[in-house]
Write a protein that holds these residues in place. Structure first.
Motif, PDB file in Angstrom:
ATOM      1  N   PHE A  91      40.009  43.667  29.760  1.00  0.00           N
ATOM      2  CA  PHE A  91      41.166  43.709  30.644  1.00  0.00           C
ATOM      3  C   PHE A  91      42.054  44.874  30.230  1.00  0.00           C
ATOM      4  O   PHE A  91      41.996  45.327  29.087  1.00  0.00           O
ATOM      5  N   LEU A  99      48.663  37.615  32.218  1.00  0.00           N
ATOM      6  CA  LEU A  99      48.121  36.268  32.002  1.00  0.00           C
ATOM      7  C   LEU A  99      49.150  35.343  31.361  1.00  0.00           C
ATOM      8  O   LEU A  99      49.034  34.129  31.450  1.00  0.00           O
ATOM      9  N   THR A 102      50.491  32.672  33.618  1.00  0.00           N
ATOM     10  CA  THR A 102      49.563  31.698  34.207  1.00  0.00           C
ATOM     11  C   THR A 102      50.232  30.360  34.525  1.00  0.00           C
ATOM     12  O   THR A 102      50.047  29.792  35.605  1.00  0.00           O
ATOM     13  N   LEU A 105      52.329  30.214  37.762  1.00  0.00           N
ATOM     14  CA  LEU A 105      51.753  30.575  39.050  1.00  0.00           C
ATOM     15  C   LEU A 105      51.806  29.424  40.035  1.00  0.00           C
ATOM     16  O   LEU A 105      51.648  28.263  39.669  1.00  0.00           O
ATOM     17  N   PHE A 107      50.316  27.834  43.863  1.00  0.00           N
ATOM     18  CA  PHE A 107      48.968  27.501  44.298  1.00  0.00           C
ATOM     19  C   PHE A 107      48.142  28.743  44.607  1.00  0.00           C
ATOM     20  O   PHE A 107      46.944  28.769  44.410  1.00  0.00           O
ATOM     21  N   PHE A 108      48.796  29.792  45.103  1.00  0.00           N
ATOM     22  CA  PHE A 108      48.038  30.961  45.545  1.00  0.00           C
ATOM     23  C   PHE A 108      47.906  32.046  44.486  1.00  0.00           C
ATOM     24  O   PHE A 108      47.453  33.146  44.771  1.00  0.00           O
ATOM     25  N   ASP A 109      48.324  31.761  43.259  1.00  0.00           N
ATOM     26  CA  ASP A 109      48.150  32.730  42.178  1.00  0.00           C
ATOM     27  C   ASP A 109      48.830  34.083  42.432  1.00  0.00           C
ATOM     28  O   ASP A 109      48.377  35.097  41.943  1.00  0.00           O
TER      29      ASP A 109
ATOM     30  N   ARG B 229      42.074  31.735  43.240  1.00  0.00           N
ATOM     31  CA  ARG B 229      42.274  31.304  41.863  1.00  0.00           C
ATOM     32  C   ARG B 229      41.861  32.363  40.851  1.00  0.00           C
ATOM     33  O   ARG B 229      41.574  32.046  39.700  1.00  0.00           O
ATOM     34  N   ALA B 230      41.838  33.620  41.277  1.00  0.00           N
ATOM     35  CA  ALA B 230      41.278  34.667  40.422  1.00  0.00           C
ATOM     36  C   ALA B 230      42.061  34.845  39.126  1.00  0.00           C
ATOM     37  O   ALA B 230      41.487  35.116  38.074  1.00  0.00           O
ATOM     38  N   ARG B 231      43.370  34.694  39.180  1.00  0.00           N
ATOM     39  CA  ARG B 231      44.157  34.857  37.952  1.00  0.00           C
ATOM     40  C   ARG B 231      43.819  33.785  36.937  1.00  0.00           C
ATOM     41  O   ARG B 231      43.769  34.015  35.738  1.00  0.00           O
ATOM     42  N   HIS B 294      39.370  39.570  37.684  1.00  0.00           N
ATOM     43  CA  HIS B 294      38.638  38.919  38.774  1.00  0.00           C
ATOM     44  C   HIS B 294      39.236  39.183  40.153  1.00  0.00           C
ATOM     45  O   HIS B 294      38.553  39.068  41.150  1.00  0.00           O
TER      46      HIS B 294
END
Lengths: 276, 354
Positions: A91, A99, A102, A105, A107-109, B229-231, B294
């Motif tokens: 990454f 990250l 995380t 976040l 529901f839709f990220d 959900r890629a993250r 991702h």
């Protein structure tokens, strides 16, 4: 954020790794966990960032039971920096730090403006903004650990858990990390191998031995030659340089006049029987 | 005199991501039209485009031979090859992320071998209790049973352990392969044997419009869900400890993702047979092109997978025409050199943590 660890025990593979540990960390203070390898420091910390569920006892964040919250909820207040982390696939620095959001976040990220601001702030704080698009794999060990600190900070934690954060780092990078952490307005619990660093940076020191808490209090009261000697099985001398405590450590030798071999430190009776 | 090929200091310039996606998607669209025109009866791309446009805008069938070939025979097959490639590549990318192992693919979890057992059972017994759907349903059931057994065997108190998942998957894969070989050796009918071998190596012959909707829907929905959900997938790749610290419910994520993989692989294998290699190689190609994130890697994986299998299928049905080669042979012949070339050019070093 106040952390209450109350009568926590952890059993791994039938062994009590942490036994009935109770520890309170007041909001905004820096607590160092010290103790020999296998004394249960990391295990205790793992229960606080929910990687390991204690078999008994409770852990509370600001009075609320940690293990009855949803995982994401608990992680929103707690940032973690571990000793060695496998970065998985490659990454970039910015992706890794992102990250840290995380647990925030939806529901839709999607990253919100708050998320982006927190990421930018974390990159800034750790001086990583110029490295944002570099791949983590190409960085040095010290830089990589800074990236992981930035990831922890991106979550805007109120409690920061550090598990041997300075392992593998040179002295300069060790100091950089701890200086930065101390200046944050967060509660810190850090497992540290270096007694010097613990004495320098921690307000409170908790000493673990064989899974039990054997001493807890201000660094000056706890890190005494007696306690250190007993817990680590070494001869300790405390000396101060410029108002900072420092330690000179020697192995505690049970057969004087001879080279201090392993057997001389741990199994004097075995050595005696060998002599006959 | 031996010419020594000097290794060029190749470091392909990073293509901007949006441009890459546009180029790949355009290439896929163009490939569909060109591939539909290729075959024993060559039809110019312009004519193909005309026929497709006619049908896609609601025009009815015509009696022209080229219309029949394009619309009834080749177009559905080209589409299915793209859908299957996209789905297998996606499944591979997810499995690699979940078990954190770069050599993982649906084969490694025993999925494809389980499907083979189901399919071979049908082919050797010659049963047609469920009509034309007997074979795909049996394959899907085989895949589901296989992954079910593997998941149960590799979980401990509800937690999935990635390394054990691989070991159990490989072990059961061998068991299922053994069962398949046993049935293959016990059958007397050489035509059944032919069918079985062909099925095991994969193939898309006999595709018609009725074959298409279910795989397309499954691949479409799965791709959508995974992109959302890629993250979280990125966090999962870091390992259990780190993702727990980041607030991810790793256990639940793994189950959810593996169920999606089962659905994807089961559905595709049911209509295409055991096509290997796509799930293993394409995600790596995508990572080499756009990195490990991702959110960027999954869309590229989908399009590359579609492109790759589309052309593999074209080769399978044209190279030895009128006979057909199993598509598994082509994925290996095309995939390996392609993968090695890209790996040499881009340097797999970026994938290794020093």
């Amino acid at each position: 954020m106040r952390l209450d660890i109350d009568d926590v025990s952890v059993t791994l593979g039938g062994q009590d790794v942490v036994a009935e540990v109770s520890l309170t960390v007041s909001s905004g203070t820096f607590t160092a966990l010290v103790g020999p390898n296998g004394s249960g420091k990391s295990t205790l910390l793992r229960t606080v960032y929910r990687a390991l569920r204690p078999v008994s006892g409770t852990i509370r964040l600001d009075g609320r039971d940690l293990w009855s919250m949803p995982a994401a909820h608990a992680a929103r207040g707690v940032g973690v920096l571990m000793q060695e982390q496998h970065a998985g696939f490659e990454f970039t620095v910015a992706e890794t730090v992102a990250l840290g959001r995380t647990a925030h976040l939806g529901f839709f990220d999607r990253l919100t403006t708050t998320d982006r601001a927190a990421i930018a702030e974390a990159l800034d704080r750790t001086g990583l903004a110029p490295y944002a698009e570099r791949r983590v794999g190409g960085l040095s060990g010290g830089e990589r650990q800074r990236v992981l600190l930035a990831r922890a900070l991106a979550g805007r934690p109120r409690l920061l858990i550090l598990d041997e954060p300075t392992n593998h780092l040179d002295v300069r990078h060790q100091l950089d990390i701890l200086e930065l952490v101390r200046d944050l307005d967060v509660t810190v619990v850090a497992a540290l191998h270096s007694l010097d660093l613990a004495a320098t940076y921690a307000d409170t020191v908790a000493v673990l031995k064989e899974g039990r808490l054997v001493a807890h209090g201000p660094a000056a009261d706890v890190l005494t030659p007696t306690t250190i000697g007993e817990v680590f099985q070494v001869e300790a001398t405390v000396h101060g340089v410029g108002g900072r405590p420092g330690f000179v450590l020697k192995p505690r030798c049970l057969c004087p006049g001879r080279p201090c071999h392993w057997s001389c430190r741990t199994r004097p009776e075995a050595l005696l029987s060998d002599a006959h | 005199m031996i010419a020594i090929a000097r290794r060029l200091p190749v470091r392909a310039a990073a293509v901007p991501y949006p441009a890459l996606v546009v180029v790949l998607t355009a290439a896929l669209g163009l490939s569909v039209v060109i591939a539909t025109g290729l075959g024993p009866v060559g039809i110019p791309a312009g004519e193909v485009a005309g026929i497709l446009a006619h049908h896609l805008t609601g025009g009815g069938d015509s009696t022209a031979v080229s219309d029949l070939i394009v619309w009834r025979i080749r177009f559905p097959r080209v589409l299915l090859s793209a859908v299957a490639g996209a789905g297998l590549a996606l499944a591979g990318a997810i499995v690699q992320g979940v078990v954190r192992n770069p050599v993982a693919d649906p084969y490694l979890l025993g999925l494809s071998h389980g499907a083979s057992v189901g399919a071979v059972l049908v082919l050797t017994t010659g049963t047609t209790v469920l009509g034309a759907l007997t074979l795909p349903l049996a394959a899907f059931a085989g895949a589901s049973v296989a992954i079910g057994v593997v998941l149960v065997m590799s979980s401990l108190q509800g937690r999935l352990l990635p390394v054990r998942l691989i070991l159990v998957g490989v072990a059961f894969g061998h068991l299922f392969a053994g069962v398949t070989s046993f049935m293959l050796s016990r059958t007397d009918s050489s035509s059944a044997q032919q069918q079985i071998i062909f099925w095991l190596l994969g193939g898309l012959s006999g595709t018609n419009w009725a074959t298409l909707p279910i795989p397309s829907a499954v691949v479409g929905v799965a791709a959508g869900l995974l992109l959302l959900r890629a993250r979280r997938l990125n966090a999962l790749v870091l390992g259990e400890e780190a993702s727990a610290a980041l607030g991810l419910n790793t256990g639940r994520q793994r189950w959810y993702l593996l169920l999606l993989v089962t659905l994807l692989t089961g559905t595709i294998v049911a209509v295409s047979g055991g096509i290997g290699f796509v799930g293993l190689i394409v995600p790596h190609l995508a990572r080499m092109l756009v990195g490990a994130d991702h959110r960027r890697m999954l869309p590229v994986t989908v399009v590359l997978g579609a492109l790759f299998l589309l052309w593999a299928d074209v080769a399978a049905r044209t190279l030895t025409s009128p006979a057909e080669l199993p598509i598994g042979v082509l994925t290996a012949f095309l995939g390996v050199p392609c993968f090695l070339l890209v790996m040499r050019a881009r340097g797999l070093a970026t994938q290794e943590t020093p």
